[in-house]
Scaffold this motif. Structure first.
Motif, PDB file in Angstrom:
ATOM      1  N   UNK A 156     -56.940   4.674  10.451  1.00 40.83           N
ATOM      2  CA  UNK A 156     -57.803   3.696   9.786  1.00 40.83           C
ATOM      3  C   UNK A 156     -57.985   2.430  10.618  1.00 40.83           C
ATOM      4  N   UNK A 157     -57.162   2.249  11.645  1.00 41.93           N
ATOM      5  CA  UNK A 157     -57.264   1.082  12.525  1.00 41.93           C
ATOM      6  C   UNK A 157     -57.781   1.459  13.917  1.00 41.93           C
ATOM      7  N   UNK A 158     -58.307   2.658  14.065  1.00 34.94           N
ATOM      8  CA  UNK A 158     -58.743   3.142  15.385  1.00 34.94           C
ATOM      9  C   UNK A 158     -59.697   2.146  16.044  1.00 34.94           C
ATOM     10  N   UNK A 159     -59.424   1.853  17.312  1.00 33.28           N
ATOM     11  CA  UNK A 159     -60.225   0.887  18.066  1.00 33.28           C
ATOM     12  C   UNK A 159     -61.072   1.623  19.103  1.00 33.28           C
ATOM     13  N   UNK A 160     -62.370   1.363  19.056  1.00 33.64           N
ATOM     14  CA  UNK A 160     -63.299   1.933  20.026  1.00 33.64           C
ATOM     15  C   UNK A 160     -64.055   0.776  20.670  1.00 33.64           C
ATOM     16  N   UNK A 161     -63.781   0.539  21.927  1.00 36.65           N
ATOM     17  CA  UNK A 161     -64.477  -0.496  22.682  1.00 36.65           C
ATOM     18  C   UNK A 161     -65.901  -0.003  22.962  1.00 36.65           C
ATOM     19  N   UNK A 183     -47.423   1.481  23.564  1.00 36.54           N
ATOM     20  CA  UNK A 183     -46.121   1.034  23.073  1.00 36.54           C
ATOM     21  C   UNK A 183     -46.256  -0.420  22.613  1.00 36.54           C
ATOM     22  N   UNK A 184     -45.727  -0.706  21.446  1.00 41.53           N
ATOM     23  CA  UNK A 184     -45.762  -2.054  20.905  1.00 41.53           C
ATOM     24  C   UNK A 184     -47.006  -2.364  20.082  1.00 41.53           C
ATOM     25  N   UNK A 185     -47.949  -1.421  19.998  1.00 39.59           N
ATOM     26  CA  UNK A 185     -49.146  -1.628  19.187  1.00 39.59           C
ATOM     27  C   UNK A 185     -49.148  -0.643  18.032  1.00 39.59           C
ATOM     28  N   UNK A 186     -49.820  -1.003  16.955  1.00 38.55           N
ATOM     29  CA  UNK A 186     -49.854  -0.126  15.778  1.00 38.55           C
ATOM     30  C   UNK A 186     -51.285   0.331  15.479  1.00 38.55           C
ATOM     31  N   UNK A 234     -50.922  15.944  19.245  1.00 37.67           N
ATOM     32  CA  UNK A 234     -50.111  15.112  20.130  1.00 37.67           C
ATOM     33  C   UNK A 234     -50.098  15.756  21.509  1.00 37.67           C
ATOM     34  N   UNK A 235     -50.454  14.969  22.523  1.00 37.58           N
ATOM     35  CA  UNK A 235     -50.575  15.497  23.885  1.00 37.58           C
ATOM     36  C   UNK A 235     -49.437  15.093  24.798  1.00 37.58           C
ATOM     37  N   UNK A 236     -48.542  14.263  24.297  1.00 43.83           N
ATOM     38  CA  UNK A 236     -47.426  13.827  25.125  1.00 43.83           C
ATOM     39  C   UNK A 236     -47.404  12.314  25.248  1.00 43.83           C
ATOM     40  N   UNK A 237     -46.671  11.883  26.233  1.00 46.60           N
ATOM     41  CA  UNK A 237     -46.434  10.455  26.418  1.00 46.60           C
ATOM     42  C   UNK A 237     -46.567  10.129  27.893  1.00 46.60           C
ATOM     43  N   UNK A 238     -47.115   8.962  28.187  1.00 40.90           N
ATOM     44  CA  UNK A 238     -47.097   8.489  29.564  1.00 40.90           C
ATOM     45  C   UNK A 238     -46.380   7.146  29.593  1.00 40.90           C
ATOM     46  N   UNK A 239     -46.445   6.437  30.705  1.00 46.04           N
ATOM     47  CA  UNK A 239     -45.708   5.178  30.821  1.00 46.04           C
ATOM     48  C   UNK A 239     -46.272   4.072  29.934  1.00 46.04           C
ATOM     49  N   UNK A 240     -47.469   4.308  29.347  1.00 49.75           N
ATOM     50  CA  UNK A 240     -48.089   3.282  28.512  1.00 49.75           C
ATOM     51  C   UNK A 240     -48.007   3.549  27.012  1.00 49.75           C
ATOM     52  N   UNK A 241     -47.900   4.835  26.625  1.00 48.35           N
ATOM     53  CA  UNK A 241     -47.869   5.117  25.198  1.00 48.35           C
ATOM     54  C   UNK A 241     -47.992   6.591  24.880  1.00 48.35           C
ATOM     55  N   UNK A 242     -48.247   6.885  23.607  1.00 50.50           N
ATOM     56  CA  UNK A 242     -48.379   8.254  23.117  1.00 50.50           C
ATOM     57  C   UNK A 242     -49.848   8.666  23.137  1.00 50.50           C
ATOM     58  N   UNK A 243     -50.092   9.912  23.560  1.00 51.71           N
ATOM     59  CA  UNK A 243     -51.446  10.425  23.759  1.00 51.71           C
ATOM     60  C   UNK A 243     -51.793  11.469  22.699  1.00 51.71           C
ATOM     61  N   UNK A 244     -53.037  11.441  22.250  1.00 51.83           N
ATOM     62  CA  UNK A 244     -53.511  12.358  21.223  1.00 51.83           C
ATOM     63  C   UNK A 244     -54.943  12.792  21.549  1.00 51.83           C
ATOM     64  N   UNK A 245     -55.330  13.925  20.983  1.00 48.68           N
ATOM     65  CA  UNK A 245     -56.730  14.337  21.012  1.00 48.68           C
ATOM     66  C   UNK A 245     -57.163  14.665  19.585  1.00 48.68           C
TER      67      UNK A 245
END
Length: 111
Positions: free
Chosen positions: A7-12, A97-100, A64-75
């Protein structure tokens, strides 16, 4: 499972206009060409794509696609219809990481 904090998805907007739908971006132009050919959508129509993605993450399961050095990845994949055309679209997301909230990383027509 839905995308975490969907519900908070951000699309630039620039991610869509300057990359995924850009006919001049070095890598995005290939995605743009396919969006135009399959759905008739161009950068001028980015709000149509944005609305479809926002709705899709609230209705479709995330993988869930895994994790990298910046955060959790999804498709999140979904069927998009525009005018008389339909196609499958894949969206890629990261929850830093650190964002919700999730951020759109990319989207493209999944053939």
């Amino acid at each position: 499972m839905l995308l975490p904090f969907a519900e908070k998805a951000f699309i630039d907007d620039l991610k869509l206009t300057g990359y995924c739908l850009s006919e001049t971006h070095i890598t995005g132009k290939h995605k743009a060409r396919v969006f135009k050919a399959t759905l008739g959508i161009t950068a001028a129509d980015y709000l149509i794509l944005k609305e479809a993605i926002i709705t899709a993450v609230l209705l479709n399961d995330a993988i869930y696609s895994g994790r990298n050095q910046q955060g959790d990845l999804y498709t999140v994949d979904f069927m998009m219809a525009h005018k008389t055309k339909r196609t499958n679209v894949r969206t890629a997301w990261i929850c830093l990481f650190g964002e919700s909230f999730p951020r759109l990383v990319s989207c493209y027509v999944k053939e």
